[in-house]
Design an enzyme around this catalytic site. Structure first.
Site, mmCIF file in Angstrom:
data_model
loop_
_atom_site.group_PDB
_atom_site.id
_atom_site.type_symbol
_atom_site.label_atom_id
_atom_site.label_comp_id
_atom_site.label_asym_id
_atom_site.label_seq_id
_atom_site.Cartn_x
_atom_site.Cartn_y
_atom_site.Cartn_z
ATOM 1 N N ARG A 156 0.849 -1.208 0.000
ATOM 2 C CA ARG A 156 0.000 0.000 0.000
ATOM 3 C C ARG A 156 0.874 1.244 0.000
ATOM 4 O O ARG A 156 0.501 2.275 0.522
ATOM 5 C CB ARG A 156 -0.906 0.010 1.223
ATOM 6 C CG ARG A 156 -0.124 -0.145 2.501
ATOM 7 C CD ARG A 156 -0.878 0.199 3.708
ATOM 8 N NE ARG A 156 -0.160 -0.373 4.838
ATOM 9 C CZ ARG A 156 -0.472 -0.188 6.086
ATOM 10 N NH1 ARG A 156 -1.483 0.561 6.398
ATOM 11 N NH2 ARG A 156 0.239 -0.743 7.032
ATOM 12 N N ASP A 200 10.324 -7.210 8.876
ATOM 13 C CA ASP A 200 10.048 -6.293 7.756
ATOM 14 C C ASP A 200 9.817 -4.871 8.263
ATOM 15 O O ASP A 200 9.762 -3.941 7.462
ATOM 16 C CB ASP A 200 8.833 -6.775 6.951
ATOM 17 C CG ASP A 200 7.618 -7.031 7.813
ATOM 18 O OD1 ASP A 200 7.719 -7.847 8.739
ATOM 19 O OD2 ASP A 200 6.571 -6.398 7.577
ATOM 20 N N ASN A 201 9.673 -4.715 9.569
ATOM 21 C CA ASN A 201 9.509 -3.379 10.140
ATOM 22 C C ASN A 201 10.762 -2.958 10.898
ATOM 23 O O ASN A 201 10.702 -2.122 11.799
ATOM 24 C CB ASN A 201 8.304 -3.351 11.082
ATOM 25 C CG ASN A 201 7.002 -3.583 10.342
ATOM 26 O OD1 ASN A 201 6.913 -3.315 9.138
ATOM 27 N ND2 ASN A 201 5.998 -4.074 11.035
HETATM 28 P P1 AMP Z 1 2.551 -3.783 8.248
HETATM 29 O O1 AMP Z 1 1.890 -4.659 9.241
HETATM 30 O O2 AMP Z 1 1.909 -2.449 8.116
HETATM 31 O O3 AMP Z 1 4.015 -3.694 8.447
HETATM 32 O O4 AMP Z 1 2.305 -4.470 6.830
HETATM 33 C C1 AMP Z 1 2.690 -5.785 6.551
HETATM 34 C C2 AMP Z 1 2.478 -6.076 5.081
HETATM 35 O O5 AMP Z 1 1.087 -5.960 4.744
HETATM 36 C C3 AMP Z 1 3.209 -5.144 4.132
HETATM 37 O O6 AMP Z 1 3.619 -5.897 3.024
HETATM 38 C C4 AMP Z 1 2.147 -4.150 3.748
HETATM 39 O O7 AMP Z 1 2.396 -3.529 2.522
HETATM 40 C C5 AMP Z 1 0.911 -5.031 3.683
HETATM 41 N N1 AMP Z 1 -0.316 -4.269 3.869
HETATM 42 C C6 AMP Z 1 -0.745 -3.703 5.012
HETATM 43 N N2 AMP Z 1 -1.915 -3.084 4.825
HETATM 44 C C7 AMP Z 1 -2.248 -3.239 3.532
HETATM 45 C C8 AMP Z 1 -3.349 -2.819 2.713
HETATM 46 N N3 AMP Z 1 -4.351 -2.097 3.208
HETATM 47 N N4 AMP Z 1 -3.336 -3.185 1.412
HETATM 48 C C9 AMP Z 1 -2.325 -3.909 0.910
HETATM 49 N N5 AMP Z 1 -1.276 -4.334 1.624
HETATM 50 C C10 AMP Z 1 -1.224 -4.006 2.912
HETATM 51 MG MG MG Z 2 5.477 -2.792 7.615
#
Ligand code: AMP
Ligand code: MG
Length: 472
Positions: free
Chosen positions: A89, A244-245
């Site tokens: 995103r 990944d974070n």
């Molecule tokens: P995060 O938990 O925010 O670190 O995200 C983990 C993964 O989920 C990453 O690859 C993000 O790009 C993906 N992701 C999180 N929210 C969305 C969304 N609304 N649409 C698409 N991918 C998402």
């Molecule tokens: Mg992330």
């Protein structure tokens, strides 16, 4: 004027396997919430009077020189390896080199679907966008390495979460978006050529003095040890320290369910998805070591004889807890007014923390109270605190400037969860005034002007935020 960003895009010149070229998806009716003028200036951006800012910061229009792409990465999520994540995103517009010579990524977050979106809609709702804006800028003002917020825009569209909510796009700035997971994805695929290319890129960009995997690992570990100790010293809980974070540059990245503690307890967890406390306040010091072990594992593939490198790499990782302890001691020493804490001071620091834990004292106000003499008021029964304070007073007698140390280590203001929630609720109803007020107040967290006394208050029982959400 038209917006001008001094782009110099290097990631886009890396091999095709590193990313997917993708444009942001246009939104219906973008409107600007905020643009961070001081940050724009640091980045060498001009033309903030461009009438088109809402279109530019929502992805409806592309600034000249942008080469939009979504980055590939993988990562361990709550300990489980996910072989493909990537910007689902977010879109990297490119990198700007500011007048200070620093190269920084400019990324839109919430800008629509990409080849890495999996089941997601590629969007973000207003709440997490404003939360990240306020908290990341507050972290910067607190002195913590972090990604920054350059702009926030409402999309004029609804995104569906538990219910339909207003959509938004955040423009995020980072020294880079390279993650531990960026190394993992190529290592796990056995694509050593790509891994080597990534490594050379990361060395050139972040660690020119650490050109071999062992010294690179050490350099990343040092920054991460300092970062996590800094978080601990401010009561910050990242909430989702997946690999990944976890940034290679050592910046705080991905403000999802993060939170600052109100009352002190080492096992504090806010994230609704962290059911076992993997990323609780105190666990952060252990988890960062685990994350660095994953980086070490990925880097092993670059060694001429990976098998033979397991032992020295393991020894490096085993040295990390001591690195963190030293950083912790230095930070918490200053919090009690000791310029150069020695291991003997550890007991004094943990002594205060146990008194605080027992009394459920407010973390921020107790430490700040050491500066102005109000710490005692944080305790309904101050007997244990008084006993601690007697030893403490004796210890800081020999210090040159305990007040000065404490004033710069103990902020008066932190972004408290209940204020963030209040701000989001107001913004969803169309009122951004609290958002702007918080940004202004949190820009000088160590000053104590008295003007923001209400923002220093811990939540009333009915205001306590029990859980935070990833906001995806
Ligand atoms: P995060 O938990 O925010 O670190 O995200 C983990 C993964 O989920 C990453 O690859 C993000 O790009 C993906 N992701 C999180 N929210 C969305 C969304 N609304 N649409 C698409 N991918 C998402
Ligand atoms: Mg992330």
């Amino acid at each position: 004027m038209t917006l001008h960003i001094p782009f110099d895009n290097s990631y886009a010149t890396l091999p095709d396997s590193f990313f997917a070229r993708v444009n942001p998806e246009p939104v219906k009716a973008p409107s600007l919430i905020a643009v961070n003028a001081p940050l724009a200036q640091e980045l060498g951006i001009d033309g903030l009077d461009d009438p088109n800012l809402a279109a530019l910061f929502s992805g409806n229009a592309l600034p000249d020189g942008a080469t939009p792409l979504a980055q590939l990465y993988a990562g361990h999520q709550f300990g489980q390896y996910n072989p493909q994540l990537g910007d689902g995103r977010a879109v990297l517009l490119g990198e700007a080199i500011g007048p200070d010579g620093q190269r920084r990524d400019i990324q839109l977050k919430g800008s629509g679907r990409t080849p890495y979106s999996r089941m997601g809609d590629g969007r973000a709702w207003l709440g997490p966008v404003l939360r990240e804006y306020v908290v990341s800028e507050a972290m910067h003002a607190l002195g913590v390495p972090t990604t920054r917020a350059l702009a926030a825009v409402r999309t004029g569209e609804r995104v569906v979460r538990e219910r339909p909510l207003p959509g938004a796009v955040l423009t995020r700035v980072a020294h880079s978006h390279l993650r531990v997971g960026t190394f993992q994805v190529f290592a796990a695929r056995g694509d050593i050529e790509a891994l080597q290319t990534l490594f050379d890129y990361a060395v050139a960009r972040h660690y020119p003095d650490a050109p071999d995997p062992a010294s690179f690992l050490n350099a990343v570990m040092r920054r991460q040890a300092a970062l996590v100790a800094h978080w601990l010293s401010l009561g910050f809980i990242h909430g989702v320290m997946n690999t990944d974070n976890c940034s290679i540059s050592g910046e705080t990245i991905d403000y999802g369910p993060c939170a600052f503690m109100d009352s002190y307890h080492p096992a504090t967890v806010y994230s609704s998805i962290d059911r076992y406390g993997r990323y609780s306040y105190a666990a952060q010091a252990d988890i960062i070591v685990w994350n660095m072990a994953q980086l070490a594992t990925a880097l092993l593939s670059l060694m001429p004889d990976p098998e033979a490198s397991v032992e020295p790499f393991t020894a490096q990782i085993h040295a990390m807890p001591e690195m963190i302890r030293a950083e912790w001691l230095s930070r918490f020493g200053k919090k009690i007014g000791v310029a150069q804490a020695t291991p003997e001071d550890s007991a004094l620091i943990t002594g205060l923390l146990s008194v605080m834990e027992e009394a459920e004292a407010d973390f921020t106000n107790t430490f700040r109270g050491l500066v102005d003499g109000t710490a005692r008021n944080q305790f309904t029964d101050p007997v244990a605190f008084d006993a601690w304070a007697a030893t403490w007073q004796a210890r800081i007698k020999t210090e040159d400037d305990p007040q000065g140390q404490m004033r710069t280590a103990n902020p008066a203001l932190i972004p408290r969860n209940h204020r963030i929630e209040e701000m989001i609720t107001a913004a969803v109803a169309g009122d951004d005034s609290l958002f702007h007020r918080l940004n202004t107040a949190y820009a000088t967290p160590y000053a104590d002007t008295g003007a923001d006394a209400d923002l220093r208050q811990p939540p009333k029982p009915q205001e306590v935020v029990q859980a935070t959400f990833c906001g995806t």
